[in-house]
Design a protein around this motif. Structure first.
Motif, PDB file in Angstrom:
ATOM      1  N   THR A 170       0.840  -1.198   0.000  1.00 27.00           N
ATOM      2  CA  THR A 170       0.000   0.000   0.000  1.00 27.00           C
ATOM      3  C   THR A 170       0.875   1.248   0.000  1.00 27.00           C
ATOM      4  O   THR A 170       2.054   1.213   0.388  1.00 27.00           O
ATOM      5  CB  THR A 170      -0.917   0.037   1.229  1.00 27.00           C
ATOM      6  N   LEU A 171       0.282   2.340  -0.429  1.00 31.30           N
ATOM      7  CA  LEU A 171       1.011   3.597  -0.445  1.00 31.30           C
ATOM      8  C   LEU A 171       1.427   3.997   0.963  1.00 31.30           C
ATOM      9  O   LEU A 171       2.507   4.552   1.170  1.00 31.30           O
ATOM     10  CB  LEU A 171       0.157   4.702  -1.073  1.00 31.30           C
ATOM     11  N   ALA A 207       0.335  10.907  -6.640  1.00 36.94           N
ATOM     12  CA  ALA A 207      -0.780   9.952  -6.599  1.00 36.94           C
ATOM     13  C   ALA A 207      -1.850  10.382  -5.599  1.00 36.94           C
ATOM     14  O   ALA A 207      -3.057  10.328  -5.884  1.00 36.94           O
ATOM     15  CB  ALA A 207      -0.256   8.564  -6.247  1.00 36.94           C
ATOM     16  N   VAL A 208      -1.430  10.835  -4.412  1.00 35.91           N
ATOM     17  CA  VAL A 208      -2.386  11.173  -3.353  1.00 35.91           C
ATOM     18  C   VAL A 208      -3.004  12.552  -3.557  1.00 35.91           C
ATOM     19  O   VAL A 208      -4.225  12.732  -3.437  1.00 35.91           O
ATOM     20  CB  VAL A 208      -1.693  11.100  -1.973  1.00 35.91           C
ATOM     21  N   LYS A 211      -4.018  12.816  -8.004  1.00 35.06           N
ATOM     22  CA  LYS A 211      -4.804  11.772  -8.654  1.00 35.06           C
ATOM     23  C   LYS A 211      -5.840  11.148  -7.741  1.00 35.06           C
ATOM     24  O   LYS A 211      -6.541  10.218  -8.143  1.00 35.06           O
ATOM     25  CB  LYS A 211      -3.867  10.693  -9.216  1.00 35.06           C
ATOM     26  N   ALA A 213      -5.557   9.240  -5.058  1.00 38.25           N
ATOM     27  CA  ALA A 213      -5.323   7.915  -4.477  1.00 38.25           C
ATOM     28  C   ALA A 213      -5.412   7.995  -2.951  1.00 38.25           C
ATOM     29  O   ALA A 213      -5.070   9.012  -2.348  1.00 38.25           O
ATOM     30  CB  ALA A 213      -3.951   7.393  -4.896  1.00 38.25           C
ATOM     31  N   THR A 214      -5.901   6.924  -2.333  1.00 36.07           N
ATOM     32  CA  THR A 214      -5.969   6.868  -0.877  1.00 36.07           C
ATOM     33  C   THR A 214      -4.730   6.154  -0.341  1.00 36.07           C
ATOM     34  O   THR A 214      -4.119   5.340  -1.052  1.00 36.07           O
ATOM     35  CB  THR A 214      -7.219   6.118  -0.407  1.00 36.07           C
ATOM     36  N   GLU A 217      -4.514   2.350  -0.908  1.00 38.35           N
ATOM     37  CA  GLU A 217      -4.471   1.751  -2.246  1.00 38.35           C
ATOM     38  C   GLU A 217      -3.103   1.144  -2.498  1.00 38.35           C
ATOM     39  O   GLU A 217      -2.089   1.564  -1.918  1.00 38.35           O
ATOM     40  CB  GLU A 217      -4.790   2.803  -3.309  1.00 38.35           C
ATOM     41  N   LYS A 221      -1.824   0.157  -8.506  1.00 38.14           N
ATOM     42  CA  LYS A 221      -2.870   1.003  -9.070  1.00 38.14           C
ATOM     43  C   LYS A 221      -2.337   2.351  -9.567  1.00 38.14           C
ATOM     44  O   LYS A 221      -3.067   3.125 -10.175  1.00 38.14           O
ATOM     45  CB  LYS A 221      -3.986   1.215  -8.051  1.00 38.14           C
ATOM     46  N   MET A 222      -1.107   2.647  -9.258  1.00 36.37           N
ATOM     47  CA  MET A 222      -0.473   3.837  -9.812  1.00 36.37           C
ATOM     48  C   MET A 222       0.670   3.403 -10.710  1.00 36.37           C
ATOM     49  O   MET A 222       1.123   2.251 -10.647  1.00 36.37           O
ATOM     50  CB  MET A 222       0.044   4.758  -8.696  1.00 36.37           C
TER      51      MET A 222
END
Length: 626
Positions: A170-171, A207-208, A211, A213-214, A217, A221-222
């Protein structure tokens, strides 16, 4: 065939060439519209040496054309290549014989129309910069390294194992890992350990924040960044060149498809600085100024080794500068020891010894003079008579000691013993604020030396704060930058009419001042643009790279200037080493007639790049809005 279909065909031809591959079709349409198509039968010359410049630039569309250089070299022109570029840049008569070997078709673009298009379309401006950079790389001497530390493979310095994560990470987990390990990136690998990409702090933030993103995620997905990769047997100098060419901070060492290590510019610099050096150790261990003075002449031998073991002249000069700084830093330490032996005691307050000019930029060659100053911390004790007396003694002795070990007193008195350059932080700030408020030609000349400052010895926080203040003042009051640009304009690149190098004459012959008419112009423009954009870097190469990152310079423009800078540094360092080894006075004056035809040609091309950079600076500050 209609005129419209013919035009489209021409645009497609240009778009498929190496020269115009990045130029939009709409721009190419404008270029073709103002050009005329011409056919050259086989054996016919487009132009010959001595013919007057026709105020046109040519582009090969089809066929074969060969350029016969005065040096005897023959260059084959490829479709899309520019013909007559040097004449377009310098407005000089033709010096080459350019002949079609079979029936060839060219585009002829009027000089004024091409100039207007170049000004209106950055893509065309960059086309010329890319051509200049390419020609400089092609003409520069082979700088490959076969011996020394940089000839070793990257496995010698790479960091291993590589910090990695899987696509399912995850991020949030990736961020926590990078934070805990104090690293700026993670390599992304699949289940078999094969490279998939690289995740950076910047990628996470994009990303966060951009875009949506949570944190929970997954990385898959990125889209991870595509890293630059090299083989394990890549030489360190080649890795360094790849990073500089592509402005990459690091490279992934890949064995087949598996990442086995990572190497950065810092890793390479660390091994260069930390490698055993008898001379630097002797500098640090020198017990007296006399002993130190006996060591500094050995810098000529060190320069030979440094030049032979560094691929890029700018890297060699940076390392040579580090040697100079070690010697000068030891001079400071010995001066402080002398103060105590004379019962003058230790410094009453904190201070920073500044080194300015080429020393502040880490661009010292073999004959630097002194440019230095002192920043004293602000405190009640700083204003006392005792403090003033102590710093007067210290600064006078320091400048004399530096002179004794081989760094001559500055002709312009930019030295710590001058009260203008020895004062408290608040007074330094006041002076910078004053000249920013009321700039003069004299202040601009002062700024083009003093604003390249760094810490030689002492409290670096004082230096950092002074730099922060200077950047803030110039952001709010940019008129001083305009006057610094005017001061730079007093020096001209050494290229003139008829594609000739401009020389200065004296009783001993004709010379080019490589520093005044080349290197200084690049350093000036890089400094002014950097101050304009709030860039704190001091080194010219670092400034050029930073200007590219903030979008002030295109990659192609930066490359053309950097390659010119490398060529001029290489010429000057080689010249000074030769002088030092034959016991001649070291200077910055090169007689172009003593260069090979190839080197003269490369020098001319480098000066064209210098000229374009200076023109860009002058165009920026041509208006009176300041």
């Amino acid at each position: 065939m209609t005129q419209q279909s013919e035009t489209v065909t021409t645009e497609q031809i240009l778009a498929a060439t190496r020269t115009f591959r990045d130029v939009p079709l709409e721009t190419l349409r404008e270029l073709v519209a103002c050009a005329s198509r011409r056919v050259l039968p086989g054996g016919v010359a487009l132009f010959r040496p001595g013919e007057a410049y026709r105020k046109e630039i040519y582009i090969l569309l089809d066929g074969n054309i060969v350029m016969h250089r005065p040096s005897g070299r023959q260059d084959t022109v490829l479709p899309g290549d520019l013909i007559g570029l040097a004449n377009y840049l310098d407005k000089n008569d033709y010096t080459t014989k350019t002949v079609a070997t079979n029936q060839s078709e060219i585009l002829a673009v009027p000089e004024e129309r091409f100039k207007a298009l170049e000004g209106a379309h950055p893509e065309l401006f960059n086309v010329l910069n890319r051509v200049i950079a390419t020609k400089l790389r092609e003409r520069s001497p082979d700088r490959s390294i076969s011996t020394g530390v940089l000839a070793q493979p990257v496995t010698r310095v790479m960091r291993t194992p590589v910090a990695s994560c899987t696509p399912e990470t995850t991020l949030r987990e990736a961020f926590s890992t990078m934070k805990a390990r104090k690293i700026g990136s993670l390599v992304v690998t699949d289940e078999q350990g094969r490279l998939r990409g690289v995740l950076t702090y910047a990628g996470l933030a994009e990303a966060v924040m951009l875009k949506g993103a949570t944190p929970d995620e997954q990385v898959l997905k990125m889209t991870p960044d595509t890293p630059r990769v090299i083989d394990p047997d890549t030489a360190l100098w080649e890795a360094e060149e790849i990073m500089k060419r592509h402005t990459a901070k690091y490279l992934i060492v890949l064995e087949e498809q598996y990442p086995i290590g990572m190497v950065s510019q810092t890793d390479i610099l660390r091994i260069l600085i930390s490698r055993p050096s008898t001379l630097t150790n002797r500098f640090r261990e020198a017990g007296s100024i006399k002993e130190l003075a006996e060591l500094t002449p050995l810098l000529a031998d060190a320069a030979i080794d440094i030049q032979e073991t560094n691929h890029r002249p700018s890297s060699a000069v940076r390392l040579l500068s580090e040697y100079h700084l070690i010697a000068q830093r030891r001079a400071v330490e010995l001066t402080l020891r002398w103060m105590e032996t004379k019962d003058l005691g230790k410094a009453p307050v904190g201070f920073s010894v500044l080194i300015m000019g080429s020393g502040g930029r880490l661009e010292m060659l073999l004959n630097p003079d002194q440019d230095n100053g002192i920043v004293i911390e602000d405190s009640p004790a700083s204003e006392s008579a005792e403090a003033k007396e102590w710093f007067d003694h210290f600064c006078n002795r320091l400048n004399l000691n530096l002179d004794r070990i081989g760094y001559p007193l500055c002709p312009g008195a930019i030295m710590a013993r001058n009260p203008l350059y020895c004062k408290t932080l608040s007074k330094w700030k006041q002076q910078i604020s004053h000249i920013a408020d009321q700039p003069t030609a004299k202040a601009a000349r002062w700024s083009n030396v003093v604003f390249d400052f760094d810490t030689l010895y002492g409290d670096d926080s004082l230096t950092t704060e002074l730099r922060r203040h200077a950047l803030a003042e110039l952001k709010e009051k940019p008129r001083l930058l305009k006057m610094m640009s005017d001061d730079d304009a007093e020096g001209k690149p050494a290229i003139g009419f008829f594609n000739r190098l401009v020389t200065m004459k004296d009783e001993q012959g004709e010379y080019i001042d490589i520093k005044r008419n080349g290197l200084r112009i690049i350093a000036d423009a890089a400094r002014i643009f950097s101050l304009q954009n709030g860039i704190a870097a001091q080194n010219t190469t670092d400034r050029l790279n930073a200007l590219m990152r903030v979008g002030k310079l295109s990659t192609d423009f930066k490359d053309s200037v950097q390659e010119a800078f490398e060529e001029l540094l290489d010429l000057l360092l080689t010249h000074q080493i030769r002088q030092a080894k034959t016991d001649r006075e070291v200077n910055k004056l090169i007689n172009p007639e003593r260069l090979s035809p190839q080197s003269r040609s490369t020098l001319r091309m480098a000066m064209r790049a210098v000229k374009r950079f200076q023109e860009q600076l002058q165009d920026e500050y041509a208006t009176d809005i300041f």
